[in-house]
Design a protein around this motif. Sequence first.
Motif, short mmCIF file in Angstrom:
data_model
loop_
_atom_site.label_atom_id
_atom_site.label_comp_id
_atom_site.label_asym_id
_atom_site.label_seq_id
_atom_site.Cartn_x
_atom_site.Cartn_y
_atom_site.Cartn_z
N ALA A 17 5.59 11.09 -6.33
CA ALA A 17 4.43 11.54 -6.68
C ALA A 17 3.44 12.58 -5.90
CB ALA A 17 3.36 10.09 -7.16
N LEU A 18 2.79 13.41 -6.50
CA LEU A 18 1.93 14.30 -6.05
C LEU A 18 0.33 14.04 -6.42
CD1 LEU A 18 4.06 17.64 -6.88
CD2 LEU A 18 4.17 16.46 -4.77
N ARG A 19 -0.39 14.48 -5.41
CA ARG A 19 -1.84 14.34 -5.69
C ARG A 19 -2.71 15.42 -5.11
NH1 ARG A 19 -4.10 9.08 -2.66
NH2 ARG A 19 -3.82 9.79 -0.58
N ASP A 20 -3.93 15.98 -5.48
CA ASP A 20 -4.77 16.86 -4.88
C ASP A 20 -5.69 16.06 -3.56
OD1 ASP A 20 -6.88 18.54 -4.32
OD2 ASP A 20 -7.39 18.86 -6.28
N SER A 21 -5.55 16.77 -2.46
CA SER A 21 -6.02 15.77 -1.43
C SER A 21 -7.41 15.82 -1.65
CB SER A 21 -5.66 16.51 -0.09
OG SER A 21 -6.22 17.84 0.10
N LYS A 22 -8.23 16.82 -2.33
CA LYS A 22 -9.65 16.80 -2.43
C LYS A 22 -10.20 15.80 -3.47
CE LYS A 22 -9.77 21.05 -4.09
NZ LYS A 22 -9.02 21.94 -4.09
N ASP A 23 -9.17 15.14 -4.54
CA ASP A 23 -9.67 13.97 -5.32
C ASP A 23 -8.52 12.83 -5.33
OD1 ASP A 23 -10.81 13.07 -7.50
OD2 ASP A 23 -10.25 14.35 -9.03
N ARG A 24 -8.48 12.31 -4.35
CA ARG A 24 -7.71 11.29 -4.11
C ARG A 24 -7.70 10.22 -5.34
NH1 ARG A 24 -7.81 11.41 2.35
NH2 ARG A 24 -6.46 13.12 2.80
N ASP A 25 -8.80 9.85 -5.94
CA ASP A 25 -9.21 8.94 -6.90
C ASP A 25 -8.89 9.46 -8.28
OD1 ASP A 25 -9.46 6.86 -4.77
OD2 ASP A 25 -11.67 7.63 -4.73
N MET A 54 0.82 -1.25 0.01
CA MET A 54 -0.06 0.13 0.02
C MET A 54 0.99 1.32 -0.26
SD MET A 54 -2.78 1.00 2.82
CE MET A 54 -3.77 2.56 2.52
N THR A 55 0.63 2.25 -0.74
CA THR A 55 1.32 3.54 -1.01
C THR A 55 0.82 4.31 0.08
OG1 THR A 55 1.39 3.12 -3.20
CG2 THR A 55 1.87 5.67 -2.21
N SER A 56 1.74 5.14 0.75
CA SER A 56 1.46 5.94 1.99
C SER A 56 1.76 7.44 1.28
CB SER A 56 2.50 5.95 3.06
OG SER A 56 2.16 4.68 3.63
N TRP A 57 0.69 8.18 1.59
CA TRP A 57 0.67 9.79 1.36
C TRP A 57 0.81 10.56 2.58
CZ3 TRP A 57 0.76 11.12 -3.75
CH2 TRP A 57 0.47 9.91 -4.71
N ARG A 58 1.28 11.72 2.38
CA ARG A 58 1.12 12.84 3.52
C ARG A 58 0.89 14.20 2.76
NH1 ARG A 58 7.41 13.75 5.02
NH2 ARG A 58 8.16 13.02 2.81
N LYS A 59 0.35 14.96 3.98
CA LYS A 59 0.03 16.29 3.67
C LYS A 59 0.76 17.18 4.60
CE LYS A 59 -4.43 16.35 5.13
NZ LYS A 59 -5.94 16.63 4.65
N SER A 60 0.88 18.50 4.30
CA SER A 60 1.51 19.44 5.31
C SER A 60 0.77 19.38 6.73
CB SER A 60 1.51 20.81 4.84
OG SER A 60 1.90 21.66 5.76
N THR A 61 1.38 19.37 7.80
CA THR A 61 0.80 19.47 9.22
C THR A 61 0.55 20.80 9.43
OG1 THR A 61 3.24 19.68 10.13
CG2 THR A 61 2.43 17.59 10.18
N THR A 120 -7.04 23.38 6.49
CA THR A 120 -7.99 22.90 5.92
C THR A 120 -7.69 21.47 5.12
OG1 THR A 120 -7.44 23.79 3.48
CG2 THR A 120 -8.68 25.15 5.11
N GLY A 121 -8.47 20.66 4.50
CA GLY A 121 -8.28 19.44 3.83
C GLY A 121 -7.85 19.75 2.29
N ASN A 122 -7.92 21.05 1.94
CA ASN A 122 -7.52 21.46 0.45
C ASN A 122 -6.10 21.54 0.48
OD1 ASN A 122 -10.13 21.16 0.29
ND2 ASN A 122 -10.55 23.33 0.73
N CYS A 123 -5.26 20.62 0.06
CA CYS A 123 -3.71 20.91 -0.15
C CYS A 123 -3.42 19.58 -1.08
CB CYS A 123 -2.98 20.87 1.06
SG CYS A 123 -3.16 19.50 2.04
N VAL A 124 -2.09 19.77 -1.38
CA VAL A 124 -1.35 18.91 -2.23
C VAL A 124 -0.98 17.83 -1.16
CG1 VAL A 124 0.50 18.41 -3.71
CG2 VAL A 124 -1.05 20.64 -4.05
#
Length: 55
Positions: A24-32, A1-8, A12-16
């Motif tokens: 890799a990078l992804r949008d936290s609002k659209d993880r899929d 399983m791939t682990s992801w993290r965002k800034s502490t 808000t929940g809106n970040c990269v």
Amino acid sequence: MTSWRKSTRTNTGNCVEVRNDLAALRDSKDRDGGSLAAGSLRSFLRAVKSGRFDR
């Protein structure tokens, strides 16, 4: 399983999110919604931290 993290520091929940292996990078609002391969992310972060990145 791939682990992801965002800034502490986000309030808000809106970040990269960044994959833990920094590949890799992804949008936290659209993880899929897919991710962006970031092969040079590691070298970019090193440059920013060392002050070599100039906007």
